[in-house]
Design a protein around this motif. Structure first.
Motif, PDB file in Angstrom:
ATOM      1  N   GLN A  37      -0.817   7.751  -5.699  1.00 24.73           N
ATOM      2  CA  GLN A  37      -0.923   6.442  -6.337  1.00 24.73           C
ATOM      3  C   GLN A  37      -1.311   5.395  -5.299  1.00 24.73           C
ATOM      4  OE1 GLN A  37       3.891   5.385  -6.231  1.00 24.73           O
ATOM      5  NE2 GLN A  37       2.809   5.364  -8.142  1.00 24.73           N
ATOM      6  N   THR A  38      -1.998   4.357  -5.770  1.00 24.70           N
ATOM      7  CA  THR A  38      -2.352   3.256  -4.883  1.00 24.70           C
ATOM      8  C   THR A  38      -1.135   2.338  -4.734  1.00 24.70           C
ATOM      9  OG1 THR A  38      -3.096   1.826  -6.684  1.00 24.70           O
ATOM     10  CG2 THR A  38      -4.733   3.321  -5.691  1.00 24.70           C
ATOM     11  N   VAL A  39      -1.235   1.438  -3.780  1.00 29.01           N
ATOM     12  CA  VAL A  39      -0.158   0.455  -3.609  1.00 29.01           C
ATOM     13  C   VAL A  39      -0.003  -0.376  -4.881  1.00 29.01           C
ATOM     14  CG1 VAL A  39       0.528  -1.636  -2.357  1.00 29.01           C
ATOM     15  CG2 VAL A  39      -0.389   0.329  -1.104  1.00 29.01           C
ATOM     16  N   GLU A  40      -1.120  -0.742  -5.476  1.00 35.15           N
ATOM     17  CA  GLU A  40      -1.068  -1.525  -6.716  1.00 35.15           C
ATOM     18  C   GLU A  40      -0.340  -0.754  -7.814  1.00 35.15           C
ATOM     19  OE1 GLU A  40      -4.066  -4.331  -9.304  1.00 35.15           O
ATOM     20  OE2 GLU A  40      -4.891  -2.527  -8.365  1.00 35.15           O
ATOM     21  N   GLN A  41      -0.608   0.529  -7.942  1.00 36.32           N
ATOM     22  CA  GLN A  41       0.070   1.352  -8.955  1.00 36.32           C
ATOM     23  C   GLN A  41       1.554   1.494  -8.645  1.00 36.32           C
ATOM     24  OE1 GLN A  41      -2.436   4.805  -8.530  1.00 36.32           O
ATOM     25  NE2 GLN A  41      -3.756   4.233 -10.265  1.00 36.32           N
ATOM     26  N   MET A  42       1.887   1.621  -7.354  1.00 37.33           N
ATOM     27  CA  MET A  42       3.298   1.707  -6.968  1.00 37.33           C
ATOM     28  C   MET A  42       4.044   0.436  -7.349  1.00 37.33           C
ATOM     29  SD  MET A  42       5.631   0.446  -4.550  1.00 37.33           S
ATOM     30  CE  MET A  42       4.721  -0.072  -3.099  1.00 37.33           C
ATOM     31  N   LEU A  43       3.418  -0.709  -7.128  1.00 37.50           N
ATOM     32  CA  LEU A  43       4.044  -1.988  -7.467  1.00 37.50           C
ATOM     33  C   LEU A  43       4.275  -2.110  -8.975  1.00 37.50           C
ATOM     34  CD1 LEU A  43       2.070  -4.340  -5.056  1.00 37.50           C
ATOM     35  CD2 LEU A  43       4.493  -3.765  -4.912  1.00 37.50           C
ATOM     36  N   LYS A  44       3.268  -1.729  -9.753  1.00 38.66           N
ATOM     37  CA  LYS A  44       3.399  -1.796 -11.218  1.00 38.66           C
ATOM     38  C   LYS A  44       4.508  -0.876 -11.709  1.00 38.66           C
ATOM     39  CE  LYS A  44      -1.325  -3.207 -12.354  1.00 38.66           C
ATOM     40  NZ  LYS A  44      -2.607  -2.829 -13.007  1.00 38.66           N
ATOM     41  N   ALA A  45       4.595   0.299 -11.102  1.00 37.91           N
ATOM     42  CA  ALA A  45       5.620   1.261 -11.502  1.00 37.91           C
ATOM     43  C   ALA A  45       7.025   0.740 -11.203  1.00 37.91           C
ATOM     44  CB  ALA A  45       5.394   2.593 -10.794  1.00 37.91           C
ATOM     45  N   ASN A  46       7.133  -0.143 -10.223  1.00 35.74           N
ATOM     46  CA  ASN A  46       8.440  -0.682  -9.840  1.00 35.74           C
ATOM     47  C   ASN A  46       8.641  -2.121 -10.305  1.00 35.74           C
ATOM     48  OD1 ASN A  46       9.922   1.323  -7.840  1.00 35.74           O
ATOM     49  ND2 ASN A  46       7.737   1.428  -7.356  1.00 35.74           N
ATOM     50  N   ASN A  47       7.738  -2.575 -11.195  1.00 34.88           N
ATOM     51  CA  ASN A  47       7.821  -3.935 -11.715  1.00 34.88           C
ATOM     52  C   ASN A  47       7.939  -4.947 -10.569  1.00 34.88           C
ATOM     53  OD1 ASN A  47       7.863  -5.866 -13.770  1.00 34.88           O
ATOM     54  ND2 ASN A  47      10.115  -5.884 -13.853  1.00 34.88           N
ATOM     55  N   ALA A  48       7.073  -4.783  -9.561  1.00 33.61           N
ATOM     56  CA  ALA A  48       7.118  -5.624  -8.368  1.00 33.61           C
ATOM     57  C   ALA A  48       5.730  -6.184  -8.083  1.00 33.61           C
ATOM     58  CB  ALA A  48       7.612  -4.810  -7.177  1.00 33.61           C
ATOM     59  N   GLU A  49       5.682  -7.150  -7.179  1.00 32.00           N
ATOM     60  CA  GLU A  49       4.408  -7.711  -6.753  1.00 32.00           C
ATOM     61  C   GLU A  49       4.505  -8.201  -5.315  1.00 32.00           C
ATOM     62  OE1 GLU A  49       3.072 -11.412  -8.393  1.00 32.00           O
ATOM     63  OE2 GLU A  49       5.113 -12.138  -8.747  1.00 32.00           O
ATOM     64  N   ILE A  50       3.352  -8.255  -4.654  1.00 34.16           N
ATOM     65  CA  ILE A  50       3.285  -8.816  -3.308  1.00 34.16           C
ATOM     66  C   ILE A  50       2.419 -10.059  -3.371  1.00 34.16           C
ATOM     67  CG2 ILE A  50       1.399  -7.231  -2.734  1.00 34.16           C
ATOM     68  CD1 ILE A  50       2.269  -7.460   0.209  1.00 34.16           C
ATOM     69  N   THR A  51       2.908 -11.146  -2.783  1.00 37.29           N
ATOM     70  CA  THR A  51       2.175 -12.410  -2.843  1.00 37.29           C
ATOM     71  C   THR A  51       1.596 -12.825  -1.491  1.00 37.29           C
ATOM     72  OG1 THR A  51       4.319 -13.520  -2.637  1.00 37.29           O
ATOM     73  CG2 THR A  51       3.391 -13.317  -4.839  1.00 37.29           C
ATOM     74  N   GLY A  52       1.999 -12.145  -0.433  1.00 37.00           N
ATOM     75  CA  GLY A  52       1.447 -12.468   0.875  1.00 37.00           C
ATOM     76  C   GLY A  52       2.068 -11.622   1.964  1.00 37.00           C
ATOM     77  N   TYR A  53       1.401 -11.588   3.106  1.00 38.45           N
ATOM     78  CA  TYR A  53       1.957 -10.854   4.250  1.00 38.45           C
ATOM     79  C   TYR A  53       1.284 -11.340   5.529  1.00 38.45           C
ATOM     80  CZ  TYR A  53      -2.262  -7.925   4.632  1.00 38.45           C
ATOM     81  OH  TYR A  53      -3.549  -7.480   4.807  1.00 38.45           O
ATOM     82  N   ALA A  54       1.916 -11.063   6.650  1.00 31.69           N
ATOM     83  CA  ALA A  54       1.329 -11.309   7.963  1.00 31.69           C
ATOM     84  C   ALA A  54       1.535 -10.059   8.799  1.00 31.69           C
ATOM     85  CB  ALA A  54       1.971 -12.516   8.632  1.00 31.69           C
ATOM     86  N   LEU A  55       0.487  -9.657   9.498  1.00 32.60           N
ATOM     87  CA  LEU A  55       0.522  -8.467  10.358  1.00 32.60           C
ATOM     88  C   LEU A  55       0.071  -8.875  11.752  1.00 32.60           C
ATOM     89  CD1 LEU A  55       0.533  -5.346  10.921  1.00 32.60           C
ATOM     90  CD2 LEU A  55      -1.838  -5.350  10.092  1.00 32.60           C
TER      91      LEU A  55
END
Length: 302
Positions: free
Chosen positions: A259-277
């Motif tokens: 699964q993609t990261v996007e699919q993993m987030l949907k499966a867990n009812n979650a979202e990412i709004t930003g990050y810094a690396l």
């Protein structure tokens, strides 16, 4: 010849690379300073160590011009999990990056940034720390340790969602802003640290990078000798593949590549709004000399 004075024998002690290395490990002082101290004390390591501890207080200004490509990245997150900061502070060698005082200095600054919300690096330098400021502590550390140190970059987060982090060996660090289960946040931070995506999605990728990829793909496809319409499809496919590889949401999730990261987030009812690396020394031109080369250079300068 009669009347000429006798030639004095050279009585200067032989300073070896192992002596320089031993003194450097005892004092954290720069290589050339260790050698000079050993010469001045006729090779007496104890006296040379004492001499360096006296002299290092005035070394900060001399160190200020030296390249700092090593160092640490760190993350601080407040107890509420909604305020945090990611920070990179550089020094000259990996040896100093492992120094306890340097590590504490970096961690203290990250917390101060989260708590005080400075506007820029100048404001960071003016933040109160210990009995002075971040800048006065930095200068004092440079003088005592003998290496240049520079606060390179930071990013502060303040959100109504949640923050999570992952730091790998002080060399790579990620701070994530997300909504969802705490475990998902940790997984996101770990994934980003491992794969180093350029952006959340294609909209965040630098247009110049996309154009470079398109140009390279165009040249390769043109060599195939295929019809123009096929060449165009090959180019479009190559660019699409590039974007899939470098954008977070389309990457295969590291803990489940089905699964993609996007699919993993949907499966867990979650979202990412930003990050810094942050990656230590990324983009900084590094010195190529290793320890042996530096010792050799010091000996040659005798």
């Amino acid at each position: 010849m009669p009347g000429l004075p006798y030639r004095l024998e050279n009585t200067v002690a032989q300073i070896t690379a192992s002596m320089v290395k031993e003194l450097r490990e005892k004092t954290d002082a720069p290589m050339m300073e260790c050698k000079k101290a050993l010469v001045e004390t006729d090779g007496d390591i104890a006296k040379a160590e004492e001499l360096l501890r006296v002299k290092l207080g005035g070394k900060a200004s001399k160190a200020a011009s030296r390249v700092t490509a090593e160092g640490l990245v760190t993350v601080y997150i407040a107890d509420d999990k909604q305020t945090g900061a990611i920070l990179e502070v550089n020094c000259e060698t990996d040896f100093v990056a492992k120094n306890d005082e340097f590590i504490q200095f970096v961690n203290d600054i990250a917390q101060l940034i989260a708590e005080h919300n400075p506007a820029d690096l100048e404001a960071v330098a003016a933040l109160p720390l210990g009995e002075g400021t971040v800048e006065s502590v930095r200068t004092e550390l440079i003088g005592r340790i003998g290496e240049n140190m520079s606060i390179r970059r930071f990013k502060r987060f303040a959100t109504d969602k949640s923050l999570a982090q992952y730091v790998h060996g002080g060399r790579i660090a990620t701070l994530v802003e997300f909504a969802g289960d705490e475990e998902v946040g940790k997984d996101l931070a770990m994934h980003i640290t491992a794969t180093r995506p350029k952006a959340l999605d294609a909209n965040g990728v630098d247009a110049a990078e996309i154009e470079t990829e398109r140009s390279v793909a165009q040249q390769k496809a043109a060599e195939s000798g295929k019809p123009a319409d096929i060449v165009q499809k090959m180019v479009d496919g190559a660019v699409a593949k590039f974007l899939k590889e470098v954008t977070l949401l389309s990457q295969p999730f590291v803990k489940n590549d089905k699964q993609t990261v996007e699919q993993m987030l949907k499966a867990n009812n979650a979202e990412i709004t930003g990050y810094a690396l942050f990656v230590v020394g990324e983009g900084i031109e590094r010195r190529n000399e290793d320890f042996a080369a530096e010792v050799a250079a010091a000996q040659a300068g005798n």
